[in-house]
Design a protein around this motif. Structure first.
Motif, PDB file in Angstrom:
ATOM      1  N   VAL A 197       0.707  -1.144  -0.053  1.00  0.00           N
ATOM      2  CA  VAL A 197       0.132  -0.041  -0.058  1.00  0.00           C
ATOM      3  C   VAL A 197       0.981   1.158   0.036  1.00  0.00           C
ATOM      4  O   VAL A 197       2.171   1.192   0.249  1.00  0.00           O
ATOM      5  CB  VAL A 197      -1.022   0.209   1.238  1.00  0.00           C
ATOM      6  CG1 VAL A 197      -1.813  -1.261   1.237  1.00  0.00           C
ATOM      7  CG2 VAL A 197      -0.084   0.155   2.467  1.00  0.00           C
ATOM      8  N   ASN A 198       0.542   2.447  -0.508  1.00  0.00           N
ATOM      9  CA  ASN A 198       1.051   3.447  -0.156  1.00  0.00           C
ATOM     10  C   ASN A 198       0.420   4.416   0.934  1.00  0.00           C
ATOM     11  O   ASN A 198      -0.892   4.447   1.068  1.00  0.00           O
ATOM     12  CB  ASN A 198       0.734   4.498  -1.440  1.00  0.00           C
ATOM     13  CG  ASN A 198       2.036   4.965  -2.074  1.00  0.00           C
ATOM     14  OD1 ASN A 198       2.930   4.105  -2.447  1.00  0.00           O
ATOM     15  ND2 ASN A 198       2.357   6.092  -2.165  1.00  0.00           N
ATOM     16  N   LEU A 199       1.328   5.079   1.683  1.00  0.00           N
ATOM     17  CA  LEU A 199       0.646   6.024   3.005  1.00  0.00           C
ATOM     18  C   LEU A 199       1.306   7.229   2.683  1.00  0.00           C
ATOM     19  O   LEU A 199       2.364   7.350   2.698  1.00  0.00           O
ATOM     20  CB  LEU A 199       1.311   5.185   4.393  1.00  0.00           C
ATOM     21  CG  LEU A 199       0.919   3.951   4.689  1.00  0.00           C
ATOM     22  CD1 LEU A 199       1.475   3.567   6.137  1.00  0.00           C
ATOM     23  CD2 LEU A 199      -0.602   3.724   4.620  1.00  0.00           C
ATOM     24  N   VAL A 200       0.368   8.050   2.819  1.00  0.00           N
ATOM     25  CA  VAL A 200       0.749   9.460   2.628  1.00  0.00           C
ATOM     26  C   VAL A 200       1.088  10.135   3.971  1.00  0.00           C
ATOM     27  O   VAL A 200       0.707   9.551   4.931  1.00  0.00           O
ATOM     28  CB  VAL A 200      -0.733  10.458   2.118  1.00  0.00           C
ATOM     29  CG1 VAL A 200      -0.801   9.729   0.744  1.00  0.00           C
ATOM     30  CG2 VAL A 200      -1.832  10.341   2.927  1.00  0.00           C
ATOM     31  N   PRO A 201       1.842  11.141   3.947  1.00  0.00           N
ATOM     32  CA  PRO A 201       2.101  11.808   5.288  1.00  0.00           C
ATOM     33  C   PRO A 201       1.279  11.938   6.415  1.00  0.00           C
ATOM     34  O   PRO A 201       1.481  11.871   7.592  1.00  0.00           O
ATOM     35  CB  PRO A 201       2.943  13.180   4.931  1.00  0.00           C
ATOM     36  CG  PRO A 201       3.296  12.945   3.317  1.00  0.00           C
ATOM     37  CD  PRO A 201       2.192  12.024   2.887  1.00  0.00           C
ATOM     38  N   HIS A 202      -0.042  12.225   5.960  1.00  0.00           N
ATOM     39  CA  HIS A 202      -0.929  12.622   6.951  1.00  0.00           C
ATOM     40  C   HIS A 202      -1.477  11.095   7.802  1.00  0.00           C
ATOM     41  O   HIS A 202      -1.487  11.302   8.960  1.00  0.00           O
ATOM     42  CB  HIS A 202      -2.408  12.987   6.263  1.00  0.00           C
ATOM     43  CG  HIS A 202      -3.115  13.198   7.287  1.00  0.00           C
ATOM     44  ND1 HIS A 202      -3.807  14.620   8.105  1.00  0.00           N
ATOM     45  CD2 HIS A 202      -4.362  12.417   7.520  1.00  0.00           C
ATOM     46  CE1 HIS A 202      -4.657  14.466   8.830  1.00  0.00           C
ATOM     47  NE2 HIS A 202      -5.111  13.141   8.606  1.00  0.00           N
ATOM     48  N   THR A 203      -1.433  10.182   7.052  1.00  0.00           N
ATOM     49  CA  THR A 203      -1.702   8.824   7.596  1.00  0.00           C
ATOM     50  C   THR A 203      -0.897   8.424   8.517  1.00  0.00           C
ATOM     51  O   THR A 203      -0.920   7.907   9.602  1.00  0.00           O
ATOM     52  CB  THR A 203      -1.889   7.746   6.492  1.00  0.00           C
ATOM     53  OG1 THR A 203      -3.073   8.144   5.622  1.00  0.00           O
ATOM     54  CG2 THR A 203      -2.451   6.432   7.073  1.00  0.00           C
TER      55      THR A 203
END
Length: 200
Positions: A158-164
């Motif tokens: 998966v890809n995790l964005v900085p906010h997550t």
């Protein structure tokens, strides 16, 4: 039901043996507790738990041996960070996907790779769950609703964005850490329909 959108990061505050299983105390951090009621459900790193006592700073939940054996809750030490989400109300926005809080299995973080401002996370998953994990489908990892970027016969990415990362317990998670996995609830019903030959 839950949405997989984490509302606060709490911590394991206490572990009390009771009658052969466990009562967990959870420090709630910034989770709103002003209208919590006894008996309501709160997801703790993806595990649906029932509130049996609470105050403004923490709540307590009884955890069965079955839950301790099939999730990561049994191995979490005092102070360990946990993702928290209160149950979905009829008036709430469904920003993630429908999450039941019923963990299907425990996986593990295999690697974390920087990708621009985001991160690519690779998870190993139990073989029995892999058939339900589809590219561009949804999965809950420690209660967080995520979109599957790729999947193979060992795990998924998966890809995790900085906010997550910043607003979940993923900020303190490293390669090798165990994680709770819940497959998309729709997959369960699709399989049931597909494998039942005759309902009449």
């Amino acid at each position: 039901m839950f949405t997989g959108l984490i509302q606060a990061v709490g911590r394991i505050a206490s572990r009390e043996a009771r009658g052969g299983d466990l009562r967990l105390g959870i420090a709630v951090g910034a989770l709103r507790m002003d209208d919590v009621q006894l008996g309501e459900s709160i997801a703790v790193s993806g595990v649906c738990l029932t509130v049996v006592a609470f105050d403004a700073e923490k709540f307590f939940a009884d955890v069965s041996n079955e839950t301790l054996a099939l999730t990561t809750l049994g191995s979490l030490a005092d102070g360990a960070p946990v993702n928290l989400e209160r149950s979905l109300r009829a008036s709430d926005h469904l920003g993630g996907h429908l999450v039941a809080g019923h963990v299907d299995g425990v996986g593990a973080v295999e690697r974390i790779v920087e990708d621009g401002r985001s991160q690519r996370w690779r998870f190993a998953a139990p073989k029995a769950l892999l058939r339900y994990i589809a590219v561009k489908g949804s999965i809950a990892v420690d209660g967080v609703s995520l979109t599957v970027n790729s999947a193979d016969d060992r795990g998924f990415e998966v890809n995790l964005v900085p906010h997550t990362v910043a607003h979940t317990a993923f900020a303190a998670t490293t390669a090798g850490s165990p994680v709770n996995l819940e497959i998309d609830v729709v997959a369960r019903y699709v399989e049931r329909l597909a494998t039942t030959k005759d309902w009449t």
